[in-house]
Design an enzyme around this catalytic site. Structure first.
Site, short mmCIF file in Angstrom:
data_model
loop_
_atom_site.label_atom_id
_atom_site.label_comp_id
_atom_site.label_asym_id
_atom_site.label_seq_id
_atom_site.Cartn_x
_atom_site.Cartn_y
_atom_site.Cartn_z
N CYS A 42 3.31 9.38 -27.69
CA CYS A 42 1.87 9.60 -27.49
C CYS A 42 1.04 8.46 -28.08
O CYS A 42 1.48 7.72 -28.95
CB CYS A 42 1.44 10.94 -28.07
SG CYS A 42 1.39 10.98 -29.85
N CYS A 83 -1.50 8.64 -30.10
CA CYS A 83 -1.85 8.73 -31.52
C CYS A 83 -0.70 8.27 -32.41
O CYS A 83 -0.92 7.85 -33.54
CB CYS A 83 -2.37 10.12 -31.90
SG CYS A 83 -1.22 11.46 -31.71
#
Length: 136
Positions: free
Chosen positions: A46, A48
């Site tokens: 992902c 993040c």
């Protein structure tokens, strides 16, 4: 399962700075038997993880006090190892990315995805450094 070519650079973000990859339940069990402090990073594909978690982990290691052992599992790739690592992080629910600091096998500090997502890497590093200064 993600393609190996896709996750290779994401793995190397951590292994290039000294993290040991754990691919099996046995790897996780052996890592957690080591004395001292162990930082476990549950890596992820992902955004993040790329923008916040891995850079935060990297910055945190510039601190004078740091964990004795650095290990990582990759969510969505090394399922059994990730499941085993997450089982040691109970009562926190599974999330990725996440980071857990253990001292002599006992969980002493946890950063869940909601502590990582949307926060700058420097803030994540500060959180980890606080834990290092207390437990390492």
């Amino acid at each position: 399962m993600y393609p190996a070519d896709l996750v290779k650079p994401m793995r190397e973000d951590l292994t290039s700075i000294g993290f040991e990859e754990l691919h099996s339940v046995e790897d996780v069990e052996a890592a957690m038997k080591k004395e001292g402090t162990t930082l476990v990073v549950v890596n992820s594909v992902c955004g993040c993880a790329a923008a916040n978690a891995r850079p935060g982990a990297r910055i945190s290691l510039q601190n004078a006090k740091k964990p004795d052992n650095l290990v990582t599992v990759f969510a969505g790739v090394d399922k059994e190892a990730t499941d085993k690592a997450r089982s040691l992080m109970v009562p926190f629910p599974p999330s990725s990315p996440s980071m857990a600091l253990f001292k002599d096998g006992e969980l002493v500090h946890m950063l869940e995805r909601h502590h990582i997502e949307g926060r700058p890497a420097e803030m994540i590093a500060e959180n980890l450094i606080g834990a290092y200064n207390e437990f390492c």
